[in-house]
Design an enzyme around this catalytic site. Structure first.
Site, mmCIF file in Angstrom:
data_model
loop_
_atom_site.group_PDB
_atom_site.id
_atom_site.type_symbol
_atom_site.label_atom_id
_atom_site.label_comp_id
_atom_site.label_asym_id
_atom_site.label_seq_id
_atom_site.Cartn_x
_atom_site.Cartn_y
_atom_site.Cartn_z
ATOM 1 N N TYR A 37 0.836 -1.209 0.000
ATOM 2 C CA TYR A 37 0.000 0.000 0.000
ATOM 3 C C TYR A 37 0.866 1.252 0.000
ATOM 4 C CZ TYR A 37 -3.869 3.141 1.102
ATOM 5 O OH TYR A 37 -4.808 4.134 1.055
ATOM 6 N N PHE A 93 -7.427 19.444 -25.081
ATOM 7 C CA PHE A 93 -8.051 18.135 -25.282
ATOM 8 C C PHE A 93 -9.401 18.154 -24.542
ATOM 9 C CE2 PHE A 93 -8.722 13.708 -23.852
ATOM 10 C CZ PHE A 93 -8.837 13.128 -25.095
ATOM 11 N N ASP A 94 -10.353 17.324 -24.950
ATOM 12 C CA ASP A 94 -11.725 17.354 -24.383
ATOM 13 C C ASP A 94 -11.748 17.350 -22.858
ATOM 14 O OD1 ASP A 94 -11.428 16.192 -26.868
ATOM 15 O OD2 ASP A 94 -13.155 14.881 -26.678
ATOM 16 N N ASP A 139 0.681 19.456 -21.481
ATOM 17 C CA ASP A 139 -0.179 18.277 -21.570
ATOM 18 C C ASP A 139 0.610 17.286 -22.426
ATOM 19 O OD1 ASP A 139 -2.004 16.316 -22.046
ATOM 20 O OD2 ASP A 139 -3.654 17.649 -22.605
ATOM 21 N N ALA A 154 0.730 13.933 -23.205
ATOM 22 C CA ALA A 154 0.341 12.584 -23.646
ATOM 23 C C ALA A 154 1.265 12.044 -24.748
ATOM 24 C CB ALA A 154 -1.107 12.584 -24.126
ATOM 25 N N LYS A 167 -0.793 6.750 -23.797
ATOM 26 C CA LYS A 167 -0.339 7.014 -25.162
ATOM 27 C C LYS A 167 1.161 6.686 -25.253
ATOM 28 C CE LYS A 167 -4.385 9.314 -25.035
ATOM 29 N NZ LYS A 167 -4.857 10.403 -24.203
ATOM 30 N N HIS A 203 -21.877 11.313 -28.997
ATOM 31 C CA HIS A 203 -21.379 10.345 -29.976
ATOM 32 C C HIS A 203 -21.058 8.980 -29.368
ATOM 33 C CE1 HIS A 203 -17.410 11.742 -28.652
ATOM 34 N NE2 HIS A 203 -16.844 10.771 -29.311
HETATM 35 C C1 PLP Z 1 -5.863 11.200 -23.768
HETATM 36 C C2 PLP Z 1 -5.525 12.586 -23.463
HETATM 37 C C3 PLP Z 1 -5.866 13.180 -22.237
HETATM 38 C C4 PLP Z 1 -6.680 12.461 -21.187
HETATM 39 O O1 PLP Z 1 -6.081 11.303 -20.780
HETATM 40 P P1 PLP Z 1 -6.882 9.993 -20.297
HETATM 41 O O2 PLP Z 1 -5.802 9.043 -19.953
HETATM 42 O O3 PLP Z 1 -7.744 9.550 -21.446
HETATM 43 O O4 PLP Z 1 -7.692 10.391 -19.123
HETATM 44 C C5 PLP Z 1 -5.472 14.485 -22.019
HETATM 45 N N1 PLP Z 1 -4.815 15.187 -22.954
HETATM 46 C C6 PLP Z 1 -4.470 14.657 -24.146
HETATM 47 C C7 PLP Z 1 -3.727 15.481 -25.144
HETATM 48 C C8 PLP Z 1 -4.823 13.354 -24.446
HETATM 49 O O5 PLP Z 1 -4.518 12.840 -25.640
#
Ligand code: PLP
Length: 459
Positions: free
Chosen positions: A72, A124-125, A215, A217, A258, A450
């Site tokens: 833990y 990103f969304d 960000d 990813a 990613k 969607h």
């Molecule tokens: C996928 C992604 C996120 C969010 O990450 P999750 O692991 O899906 O929660 C944030 N920013 C970018 C640019 C992404 O491609």
């Protein structure tokens, strides 16, 4: 014709795929109400729905899974992740979390106050969602070239520095909570951001005392594009490019699903602000769990600490980006319209151009995605008017600027022959493009439709 860059690995475990007939796929689509998210993945032959969490882990990562320490507190995997972040990014502090959006949820409340703006090259969304949830206003300031889908330009993901300066002057420095640099720029099609643009953005941020967050990813793919496209970086090691990119920011959030090639995981990095890191740890505990596991199993931490290095391997990146370019070039040779140059993780087909007889309110991007499934069992995703929800006030269908069908490519999963199947399928669709029908929505939820909407073809 571009050559396929051969895989820098061999295969020692396989996952069989079920082959289906067109008649079977027709039935599956009816049962799924023409929503590709509603299909069983077993009924998909080539799954290009997303590159997130769908990569194949290496034998070294799987070995880490088995030897993971499930304590833990104080697990070995935590220390390995901290050491990797210090080494790769040269950041003093790191916090593992369960995925990218969790990193946003934990970090952003310490940087963004209610009523402030967050300025990004493109949110990103989920990033947009977390800014909005905190009562902030997300503002996208990507360069104008991002909208030109035909001309080669090396860094279409860049921040528009002139507009950034103008926006800060317009709203007032005190009303900008943070600047988020998304690398690569996912929503602009995985288009990269140049080192000089990251640097210029950070100079603006520093001048005004605004925190800058990366960000991250697809940080490794972005570093590879800098190496191959930006002057002065051809002979620089990927890891040194990564260190320079991150030196310009104060913190990062990362979806490790990613470029870190794990099926689940995320990270927060804090360069040297100890006070900020203390706040991050404080919010990690209620949202994600104790700081040394951060919503992950010990085995996931092991896989993450290994994947961070595998993702920046130069031979892997050459193959990875080469694979996307191979698919893009073969499609272009066949006259299939797409966003050019291709980005780091996906090919964006221009459905408006391929299916000009289908108006936006009959969703050309979705129609093409459905046709690809019917033709060859390939799953892709609409990034167009179908993904846009109706106007919340007037309930009218909005028109997207572009009607794309996205083929997002999982890492280390598909071979050259799979890509050739996709090219053949699209050639056939192109020949019969005028017969492809538009769709109408028969049911939809109030937001993010969607994922769950129901559709039917228009007679
Ligand atoms: C996928 C992604 C996120 C969010 O990450 P999750 O692991 O899906 O929660 C944030 N920013 C970018 C640019 C992404 O491609």
């Amino acid at each position: 014709m571009r050559k396929y860059v051969a895989e820098p690995f061999k295969i020692k475990m396989v996952e069989p795929l079920k082959m289906t007939t067109r008649a079977e796929r027709e039935e599956k689509l009816i049962a799924a109400n023409y929503n590709l998210f509603a299909l069983d993945s077993d009924d998909v032959y080539i799954d290009f729905l997303t590159d997130s969490g769908t990569g194949a882990m290496s034998d070294t990562q799987w070995a880490g899974i088995v030897s993971g320490d499930e304590s833990y507190a104080g697990a070995r995997g935590y220390k390995k992740v901290m050491t990797a972040v210090k080494d790769i990014f040269n950041y003093e502090y790191a916090q593992p979390v369960h995925q990218g959006r969790a990193a946003e949820q934990v970090l952003f409340p310490s940087l963004l106050k209610k009523g402030q703006c967050c300025i990004s090259n493109m949110h990103f969304d989920t990033t947009r969602g977390h800014v909005t949830l905190l009562g902030g206003t997300p503002i996208d300031l990507v360069v104008a070239e991002a909208k030109d889908t035909l001309t080669f330009m090396p860094f279409k993901g860049n921040m528009d520095i002139d507009r950034l300066n103008a926006k800060i002057a317009e709203v007032g420095v005190e009303n900008v909570g943070m600047i988020v640099m998304t690398i690569t720029n996912n929503s602009a099609g995985g288009q990269p951001v140049s080192m000089s643009n990251i640097k210029a953005t950070s100079e603006v941020a520093k001048k005004h005392g605004i925190p800058m967050v990366i960000d991250a990813a697809r940080y490794a793919e972005n570093a590879y594009f800098i190496k191959t496209r930006e002057e002065g970086y051809a002979d620089v090691e990927i890891i040194d490019i990564v260190r320079e990119m991150f030196s310009y920011a104060d913190a990062f959030t990362m979806s490790a699903k990613k470029d870190a090639i794990v099926n689940m995981g995320g990270l927060i990095g804090v360069k040297n602000d100890e006070e900020l890191f203390v706040k991050v740890k404080g919010l990690t505990i209620p949202y994600e769990g104790f700081v040394t596991y951060g919503g992950l199993a010990g085995r996931d931490l092991e896989a993450l600490s290994i994947g961070l290095y595998e993702g920046i391997d130069a031979d892997f990146l050459k193959y990875r980006i080469g694979q996307i370019e191979y698919l893009g070039d073969k499609l272009r040779d066949a006259g299939v319209p797409l966003q050019y140059p291709t980005g780091g993780h996906a090919v964006f087909l221009d459905a408006k151009e391929l299916l000009p007889h289908i108006p936006y309110h009959q969703f050309p991007g979705q129609a093409l995605a459905l046709e690809l499934y019917l033709e060859a069992g390939i799953r892709s995703c609409d990034i167009g008017s179908y993904m846009l929800d109706v106007d919340p006030v007037t309930r009218e269908q909005k028109e997207a600027e572009m009607e794309f069908t996205r083929l997002a490519i999982p890492r280390r999963v598909y071979t050259q022959a799979h890509f050739d199947v996709v090219v053949e399928a699209l050639k056939t669709i192109k020949e019969n493009a005028d017969k492809v029908k538009g769709y109408e929505i028969t049911w939809q939820p109030p937001i993010l439709r969607h994922f769950t909407a129901k559709l039917k073809p228009i007679k």
